[in-house]
Write a protein that holds these residues in place. Structure first.
Motif, PDB file in Angstrom:
ATOM      1  N   LEU A 117      11.233  64.897  29.549  1.00 46.53           N
ATOM      2  CA  LEU A 117      10.531  63.698  29.374  1.00 46.53           C
ATOM      3  C   LEU A 117      11.149  62.873  28.354  1.00 46.53           C
ATOM      4  CD1 LEU A 117       6.905  64.694  30.273  1.00 46.53           C
ATOM      5  CD2 LEU A 117       8.443  63.596  31.781  1.00 46.53           C
ATOM      6  N   VAL A 118      11.349  63.366  27.488  1.00 42.62           N
ATOM      7  CA  VAL A 118      11.960  62.799  26.071  1.00 42.62           C
ATOM      8  C   VAL A 118      13.040  63.466  25.588  1.00 42.62           C
ATOM      9  CG1 VAL A 118       9.622  61.687  25.674  1.00 42.62           C
ATOM     10  CG2 VAL A 118      10.283  64.152  24.825  1.00 42.62           C
ATOM     11  N   VAL A 119      13.755  62.900  24.504  1.00 43.41           N
ATOM     12  CA  VAL A 119      15.054  63.335  23.998  1.00 43.41           C
ATOM     13  C   VAL A 119      14.736  64.350  23.010  1.00 43.41           C
ATOM     14  CG1 VAL A 119      17.043  62.738  22.872  1.00 43.41           C
ATOM     15  CG2 VAL A 119      16.181  61.057  24.483  1.00 43.41           C
ATOM     16  N   CYS A 120      13.537  64.276  22.332  1.00 41.38           N
ATOM     17  CA  CYS A 120      13.579  65.124  20.913  1.00 41.38           C
ATOM     18  C   CYS A 120      11.990  65.595  21.323  1.00 41.38           C
ATOM     19  CB  CYS A 120      13.504  64.132  19.648  1.00 41.38           C
ATOM     20  SG  CYS A 120      15.559  63.898  19.569  1.00 41.38           S
ATOM     21  N   PRO A 121      11.515  66.553  22.175  1.00 41.65           N
ATOM     22  CA  PRO A 121      10.248  67.019  22.056  1.00 41.65           C
ATOM     23  C   PRO A 121       9.783  68.078  20.892  1.00 41.65           C
ATOM     24  CG  PRO A 121      11.434  68.040  23.682  1.00 41.65           C
ATOM     25  CD  PRO A 121      12.356  66.816  23.265  1.00 41.65           C
ATOM     26  N   HIS A 122      11.087  68.485  20.271  1.00 41.49           N
ATOM     27  CA  HIS A 122      10.815  69.445  19.153  1.00 41.49           C
ATOM     28  C   HIS A 122      10.366  68.546  18.265  1.00 41.49           C
ATOM     29  CE1 HIS A 122      15.051  67.785  19.421  1.00 41.49           C
ATOM     30  NE2 HIS A 122      15.115  68.243  18.416  1.00 41.49           N
ATOM     31  N   THR A 142      19.676  60.615  17.540  1.00 38.83           N
ATOM     32  CA  THR A 142      19.774  61.562  18.692  1.00 38.83           C
ATOM     33  C   THR A 142      20.077  61.032  20.130  1.00 38.83           C
ATOM     34  OG1 THR A 142      18.570  63.099  17.294  1.00 38.83           O
ATOM     35  CG2 THR A 142      19.001  63.759  19.595  1.00 38.83           C
ATOM     36  N   LYS A 143      19.168  60.378  20.604  1.00 39.49           N
ATOM     37  CA  LYS A 143      19.472  59.654  21.580  1.00 39.49           C
ATOM     38  C   LYS A 143      21.159  58.953  21.875  1.00 39.49           C
ATOM     39  CE  LYS A 143      17.869  56.506  25.402  1.00 39.49           C
ATOM     40  NZ  LYS A 143      16.947  55.453  25.676  1.00 39.49           N
ATOM     41  N   LYS A 144      21.221  58.053  20.646  1.00 36.55           N
ATOM     42  CA  LYS A 144      22.894  57.432  20.553  1.00 36.55           C
ATOM     43  C   LYS A 144      23.667  58.570  20.777  1.00 36.55           C
ATOM     44  CE  LYS A 144      20.894  53.521  18.073  1.00 36.55           C
ATOM     45  NZ  LYS A 144      20.933  52.693  16.629  1.00 36.55           N
ATOM     46  N   TRP A 145      23.545  59.608  19.818  1.00 39.32           N
ATOM     47  CA  TRP A 145      24.515  60.640  19.796  1.00 39.32           C
ATOM     48  C   TRP A 145      24.880  61.260  21.440  1.00 39.32           C
ATOM     49  CZ3 TRP A 145      25.046  65.704  21.253  1.00 39.32           C
ATOM     50  CH2 TRP A 145      26.142  66.407  20.702  1.00 39.32           C
ATOM     51  N   TYR A 146      23.586  61.477  21.918  1.00 42.28           N
ATOM     52  CA  TYR A 146      23.810  62.081  23.379  1.00 42.28           C
ATOM     53  C   TYR A 146      24.542  60.818  24.355  1.00 42.28           C
ATOM     54  CZ  TYR A 146      21.215  66.150  22.828  1.00 42.28           C
ATOM     55  OH  TYR A 146      20.713  67.437  22.560  1.00 42.28           O
ATOM     56  N   LEU A 147      24.153  59.672  23.993  1.00 42.03           N
ATOM     57  CA  LEU A 147      25.049  58.535  25.029  1.00 42.03           C
ATOM     58  C   LEU A 147      26.207  58.496  24.698  1.00 42.03           C
ATOM     59  CD1 LEU A 147      22.043  55.887  24.885  1.00 42.03           C
ATOM     60  CD2 LEU A 147      22.967  57.352  26.928  1.00 42.03           C
ATOM     61  N   SER A 148      26.847  58.880  23.285  1.00 41.09           N
ATOM     62  CA  SER A 148      28.224  58.691  22.977  1.00 41.09           C
ATOM     63  C   SER A 148      28.776  59.957  23.575  1.00 41.09           C
ATOM     64  CB  SER A 148      28.329  58.705  21.526  1.00 41.09           C
ATOM     65  OG  SER A 148      27.924  59.719  20.840  1.00 41.09           O
ATOM     66  N   LYS A 149      28.156  60.838  23.639  1.00 44.94           N
ATOM     67  CA  LYS A 149      28.999  62.289  23.985  1.00 44.94           C
ATOM     68  C   LYS A 149      28.926  62.427  25.309  1.00 44.94           C
ATOM     69  CE  LYS A 149      30.293  66.436  22.220  1.00 44.94           C
ATOM     70  NZ  LYS A 149      31.334  66.533  21.418  1.00 44.94           N
ATOM     71  N   PHE A 150      27.764  62.168  26.263  1.00 49.01           N
ATOM     72  CA  PHE A 150      27.760  62.497  27.732  1.00 49.01           C
ATOM     73  C   PHE A 150      27.542  61.172  28.450  1.00 49.01           C
ATOM     74  CE2 PHE A 150      25.924  66.043  25.208  1.00 49.01           C
ATOM     75  CZ  PHE A 150      26.390  67.199  25.713  1.00 49.01           C
ATOM     76  N   PHE A 166      24.221  61.028  30.386  1.00 50.08           N
ATOM     77  CA  PHE A 166      23.110  61.094  29.884  1.00 50.08           C
ATOM     78  C   PHE A 166      22.208  59.787  30.326  1.00 50.08           C
ATOM     79  CE2 PHE A 166      19.864  60.771  26.682  1.00 50.08           C
ATOM     80  CZ  PHE A 166      19.605  62.217  26.359  1.00 50.08           C
ATOM     81  N   PRO A 167      20.977  59.941  30.560  1.00 50.76           N
ATOM     82  CA  PRO A 167      20.018  59.008  31.223  1.00 50.76           C
ATOM     83  C   PRO A 167      19.950  57.863  29.821  1.00 50.76           C
ATOM     84  CG  PRO A 167      18.731  60.880  30.995  1.00 50.76           C
ATOM     85  CD  PRO A 167      20.201  61.018  30.814  1.00 50.76           C
ATOM     86  N   LYS A 168      20.350  56.620  30.292  1.00 52.19           N
ATOM     87  CA  LYS A 168      20.056  55.450  29.404  1.00 52.19           C
ATOM     88  C   LYS A 168      18.582  55.128  29.122  1.00 52.19           C
ATOM     89  CE  LYS A 168      24.788  53.744  30.143  1.00 52.19           C
ATOM     90  NZ  LYS A 168      25.310  52.545  30.323  1.00 52.19           N
ATOM     91  N   ASP A 169      17.886  55.222  30.010  1.00 50.42           N
ATOM     92  CA  ASP A 169      16.349  54.896  29.947  1.00 50.42           C
ATOM     93  C   ASP A 169      15.719  56.097  29.447  1.00 50.42           C
ATOM     94  OD1 ASP A 169      16.643  56.405  32.315  1.00 50.42           O
ATOM     95  OD2 ASP A 169      15.519  55.219  33.543  1.00 50.42           O
TER      96      ASP A 169
END
Length: 270
Positions: free
Chosen positions: A204-209, A247-255, A258-261
Motif C-alpha cells: 500500500l505504501v513505500v515506507c510502512p516502517h 525513498t520513493k524517488k530512489w526506487y523510481l530511479s533504481k527500478f 516501480f509503480p509511479k502512483d
C-alpha cells in the motif's frame, strides 16, 4: 481558553532554558532535515550514501564505516542512557517509568535489529553523518527523560493519555519490527542488491516502517504529555515524511517497474 485546552493535555513547560531551547532546536533541526531530503540532500547512510556520493562526486573525501558498525553507533548511546536513567532517577512514578521503558525498549530494539536482523548492502555510513545522528538520538532521549523529571512537580494533565500512548507505542514498535523483518528477508544468503519490498503494508505504501515509527513516537508523546516530547515527535514525523518521499524517488530511479502512483507513507492518502 486555548492555553487551558492545551494544559488539559500537556504538563506545563518547566522553567528550564535547556528544555525550552531543545524544544525549538529539535523541532527546527528535524524539520530542516526533512526539507533537505525533499531537496535531494540526504543523510548519508544506507542506500542514500552511494546516491549522494554519485551525485556529489565527493567519495574520496568521505570516511565511510561499515553499515553494521555505523548503525549500531547511531542507537547505542541513547539506549545506554535509557538504561542509566533507571539508576539516575530511581523512582518517580508510573508515567515516568513507562516513558523510560518505552525509550529504552525502542533503542534496544534498534540495536538488536542492527546486530541480528538487518542485512546490509555495501554502502556503509559516512562518519560525518553518523556522529550528529547519534548525538541527536542521545540528546533527544536525555531531554525527554529530563523534561519528564522536571514535570513531576506539576499536577497531572486533566486528560490522561498514558495508557493510550502505551497502546500506540506497542502497535508502532511491532509494526516497525514486522516491516523491518520483511526488508531483511528480501535478500538471500550472500545477496547485496536492493529489491522492491512486498508484503505487509508495502503493498500500500513505500515506507510502512516509517509510518509505524511515527506511530510509536506518537505513543511516546502520549505517555509523556510534555511539550518537548511533542516537539520532537512533530520534527521526527516531518523528517520521516521527507525521507519517505526520497525513498520513493530512489526506487523510481533504481527500478523501471516501480509503480509511479505508489503512496509514500499513508495508505490511500499520501
Amino acid at each position: 481558553m486555548v492555553n487551558m485546552n492545551v494544559l488539559s493535555f500537556l504538563f506545563p513547560p518547566p522553567p528550564s532554558i535547556y528544555v525550552t531551547a531543545m524544544s525549538f532546536i529539535s523541532l527546527g533541526s528535524l524539520a530542516n532535515a526533512g526539507f533537505s531530503e525533499l531537496r535531494g540532500k540526504h543523510l548519508q547512510y544506507s542506500k542514500f550514501l552511494n546516491w549522494n556520493l554519485a551525485k556529489e562526486k565527493t567519495q574520496k573525501n568521505k570516511i565511510i564505516i561499515s553499515s553494521k558498525i555505523g548503525m549500531a553507533v547511531l542507537y547505542t548511546p541513547a539506549f545506554l542512557f535509557g538504561v542509566a536513567s533507571f539508576f539516575i532517577f530511581p523512582d518517580e512514578g508510573f508515567r515516568f517509568l513507562l516513558l523510560r521503558l518505552s525509550l529504552t525498549v525502542h533503542f534496544l530494539k534498534r540495536v538488536l535489529e542492527v546486530l541480528l536482523l538487518h542485512k546490509f548492502g555495501g554502502s556503509g555510513v559516512a562518519l560525518d553523518a553518523a556522529i550528529p545522528i547519534a548525538l541527536s538520538y542521545f540528546l533527544s532521549t536525555v531531554t525527554m527523560i529530563y523534561a519528564q523529571h522536571l514535570s513531576g512537580e506539576y499536577p497531572e494533565p486533566s486528560v490522561d493519555l498514558k495508557y493510550v500512548g502505551v497502546g500506540l507505542f506497542l502497535v508502532g514498535i511491532v509494526g516497525n519490527l514486522y516491516h523491518h523483518y520483511i526488508l531483511a528477508t528480501l535478500r538471500g544468503k550472500g545477496e547485496k542488491e536492493y529489491k522492491i519490498p512486498k508484503g505487509g503494508l508495502f503493498n500500500l505504501v513505500v515506507c510502512p516502517h516509517y509510518l509505524f515509527e511515527v506511530l510509536g513516537f506518537v505513543g511516546v508523546s502520549c505517555i509523556a504529555q510534555t511539550l518537548y516530547t511533542l516537539a520532537f515527535t512533530a520534527g521526527t514525523s516531518m523528517y520521516l515524511l521527507g525521507r519517505s518521499v526520497s525513498t520513493k524517488k530512489w526506487y523510481l530511479s533504481k527500478f523501471e517497474d516501480f509503480p509511479k502512483d505508489a503512496k509514500v507513507i499513508l495508505p490511500f492518502i499520501f
